[in-house]
Write a protein that holds these residues in place. Structure first.
Motif, PDB file in Angstrom:
ATOM      1  N   TYR A 173      14.993   1.142   2.262  1.00 14.64           N
ATOM      2  CA  TYR A 173      13.743   1.294   2.994  1.00 14.64           C
ATOM      3  C   TYR A 173      13.527   2.717   3.505  1.00 14.64           C
ATOM      4  CZ  TYR A 173      13.835  -3.775   2.871  1.00 14.64           C
ATOM      5  OH  TYR A 173      13.875  -5.063   2.450  1.00 14.64           O
ATOM      6  N   ASP A 174      14.144   3.690   2.889  1.00 13.79           N
ATOM      7  CA  ASP A 174      13.978   5.077   3.334  1.00 13.79           C
ATOM      8  C   ASP A 174      12.520   5.527   3.280  1.00 13.79           C
ATOM      9  OD1 ASP A 174      16.635   5.307   3.871  1.00 13.79           O
ATOM     10  OD2 ASP A 174      17.122   6.432   2.051  1.00 13.79           O
ATOM     11  N   TRP A 175      11.738   4.961   2.391  1.00 12.35           N
ATOM     12  CA  TRP A 175      10.353   5.367   2.237  1.00 12.35           C
ATOM     13  C   TRP A 175       9.513   5.013   3.460  1.00 12.35           C
ATOM     14  CZ3 TRP A 175       6.664   1.587   2.436  1.00 12.35           C
ATOM     15  CH2 TRP A 175       7.073   0.272   2.187  1.00 12.35           C
ATOM     16  N   HIS A 176       9.950   4.056   4.278  1.00 14.78           N
ATOM     17  CA  HIS A 176       9.187   3.659   5.470  1.00 14.78           C
ATOM     18  C   HIS A 176       8.930   4.848   6.393  1.00 14.78           C
ATOM     19  CE1 HIS A 176      10.065  -0.955   5.526  1.00 14.78           C
ATOM     20  NE2 HIS A 176       9.632  -0.537   4.360  1.00 14.78           N
ATOM     21  N   ASN A 177       9.894   5.764   6.494  1.00 15.68           N
ATOM     22  CA  ASN A 177       9.736   6.919   7.376  1.00 15.68           C
ATOM     23  C   ASN A 177       8.645   7.872   6.910  1.00 15.68           C
ATOM     24  OD1 ASN A 177      11.812   5.972   8.990  1.00 15.68           O
ATOM     25  ND2 ASN A 177      13.366   7.045   7.796  1.00 15.68           N
ATOM     26  N   GLN A 178       8.269   7.802   5.631  1.00 21.93           N
ATOM     27  CA  GLN A 178       7.237   8.677   5.086  1.00 21.93           C
ATOM     28  C   GLN A 178       5.869   8.000   5.040  1.00 21.93           C
ATOM     29  OE1 GLN A 178       8.668   9.686   1.224  1.00 21.93           O
ATOM     30  NE2 GLN A 178      10.630  10.412   1.993  1.00 21.93           N
ATOM     31  N   ALA A 179       5.809   6.728   5.382  1.00 29.84           N
ATOM     32  CA  ALA A 179       4.563   5.961   5.286  1.00 29.84           C
ATOM     33  C   ALA A 179       3.543   6.414   6.332  1.00 29.84           C
ATOM     34  CB  ALA A 179       4.855   4.474   5.454  1.00 29.84           C
TER      35      ALA A 179
ATOM     36  N   VAL B  92       3.633   7.128  -0.108  1.00 28.72           N
ATOM     37  CA  VAL B  92       4.562   6.090  -0.577  1.00 28.72           C
ATOM     38  C   VAL B  92       3.834   4.775  -0.871  1.00 28.72           C
ATOM     39  CG1 VAL B  92       6.608   7.079   0.503  1.00 28.72           C
ATOM     40  CG2 VAL B  92       5.177   5.504   1.807  1.00 28.72           C
ATOM     41  N   ARG B  93       2.552   4.865  -1.153  1.00 31.65           N
ATOM     42  CA  ARG B  93       1.738   3.668  -1.397  1.00 31.65           C
ATOM     43  C   ARG B  93       2.282   2.827  -2.560  1.00 31.65           C
ATOM     44  NH1 ARG B  93      -4.722   3.616  -2.754  1.00 31.65           N
ATOM     45  NH2 ARG B  93      -4.876   1.383  -2.972  1.00 31.65           N
ATOM     46  N   ASP B  94       2.692   3.474  -3.639  1.00 26.62           N
ATOM     47  CA  ASP B  94       3.198   2.732  -4.795  1.00 26.62           C
ATOM     48  C   ASP B  94       4.489   1.983  -4.471  1.00 26.62           C
ATOM     49  OD1 ASP B  94       1.081   3.595  -6.334  1.00 26.62           O
ATOM     50  OD2 ASP B  94       2.176   5.292  -7.170  1.00 26.62           O
ATOM     51  N   ARG B  95       5.392   2.618  -3.737  1.00 24.64           N
ATOM     52  CA  ARG B  95       6.653   1.952  -3.367  1.00 24.64           C
ATOM     53  C   ARG B  95       6.383   0.773  -2.441  1.00 24.64           C
ATOM     54  NH1 ARG B  95      11.578   5.641  -2.032  1.00 24.64           N
ATOM     55  NH2 ARG B  95      12.562   3.643  -2.357  1.00 24.64           N
TER      56      ARG B  95
ATOM     57  N   GLY C 115      -0.300  -9.478   5.591  1.00 25.58           N
ATOM     58  CA  GLY C 115      -0.411  -8.050   5.845  1.00 25.58           C
ATOM     59  C   GLY C 115      -0.962  -7.238   4.684  1.00 25.58           C
ATOM     60  N   MET C 116      -1.345  -6.024   5.025  1.00 22.49           N
ATOM     61  CA  MET C 116      -1.826  -5.045   4.045  1.00 22.49           C
ATOM     62  C   MET C 116      -0.611  -4.268   3.546  1.00 22.49           C
ATOM     63  SD  MET C 116      -4.517  -3.280   2.701  1.00 22.49           S
ATOM     64  CE  MET C 116      -5.955  -3.425   3.723  1.00 22.49           C
ATOM     65  N   TRP C 117      -0.377  -4.280   2.250  1.00 21.16           N
ATOM     66  CA  TRP C 117       0.752  -3.561   1.648  1.00 21.16           C
ATOM     67  C   TRP C 117       0.227  -2.776   0.465  1.00 21.16           C
ATOM     68  CZ3 TRP C 117       5.816  -3.534   3.299  1.00 21.16           C
ATOM     69  CH2 TRP C 117       6.149  -4.457   4.286  1.00 21.16           C
ATOM     70  N   GLY C 118       0.529  -1.499   0.426  1.00 22.12           N
ATOM     71  CA  GLY C 118       0.118  -0.665  -0.700  1.00 22.12           C
ATOM     72  C   GLY C 118      -1.385  -0.606  -0.869  1.00 22.12           C
ATOM     73  N   GLY C 119      -2.133  -0.802   0.213  1.00 20.89           N
ATOM     74  CA  GLY C 119      -3.585  -0.737   0.146  1.00 20.89           C
ATOM     75  C   GLY C 119      -4.251  -2.019  -0.313  1.00 20.89           C
ATOM     76  N   LEU C 120      -3.479  -3.094  -0.491  1.00 24.15           N
ATOM     77  CA  LEU C 120      -4.056  -4.355  -0.959  1.00 24.15           C
ATOM     78  C   LEU C 120      -3.855  -5.461   0.070  1.00 24.15           C
ATOM     79  CD1 LEU C 120      -2.910  -4.417  -4.699  1.00 24.15           C
ATOM     80  CD2 LEU C 120      -5.051  -3.572  -3.751  1.00 24.15           C
TER      81      LEU C 120
END
Length: 149
Positions: free
Chosen positions: A13-19, A47-50, A69-74
């Protein structure tokens, strides 16, 4: 002050910090189902794709009421629809060298590197590759030359 639980699974979940949403969790899980304030944050997120990949993997095969919830814009409904399309495509035997089809009209998609592909990318809000950009620039240049003549 908002506190977060420590990351117990390093790397996953490292990408969460960049969201872009990391400081606004309530926008993405509204009680009333209104996601209109969340979409503008998702659109430019690095990090929308991840994010979308994680949601689609976790929710694979679940009906809409079990998606949240909203995830990746969807929204949950949009992810469910995408999951259904992906499942149908996996079940349908694909012909080799078959041109991809769009949802409306069944016409083949214009290949990248053409003006039509550029226009499709713009309509869908997709990344515009350099070949499509060059093709569109060539088209605009030819229109200017024809208009001047």
């Amino acid at each position: 002050m908002t506190t977060r639980a420590p990351n117990t699974q390093p790397g996953r979940y490292d990408w969460h910090n960049q969201a872009a949403c990391r400081d606004h969790p309530n926008l993405f899980f509204p009680d009333s189902g209104g996601y209109h304030n969340a979409r503008p944050l998702c659109a430019p997120c690095p990090v929308r794709d991840r994010c979308l990949t994680q949601a689609m993997t976790a929710e694979n095969g679940l009906p809409t009421p079990f998606r949240h919830g909203m995830w990746g814009g969807l929204t949950p409904e949009e992810r469910h629809q995408r999951d259904r399309v992906r499942t149908r495509q996996a079940e349908t035997p694909q012909q080799e060298n078959a041109a991809p089809k769009i949802r409306t009209g069944g016409k083949p998609l214009a290949p990248c590197g053409t003006r039509y592909a550029y226009e499709r990318h713009v309509r869908r809000g997709e990344h515009i590759d350099i070949d499509c950009l060059d093709a569109y620039d060539d088209y605009r240049a030819s229109r200017r030359i024809n208009a001047a003549a």
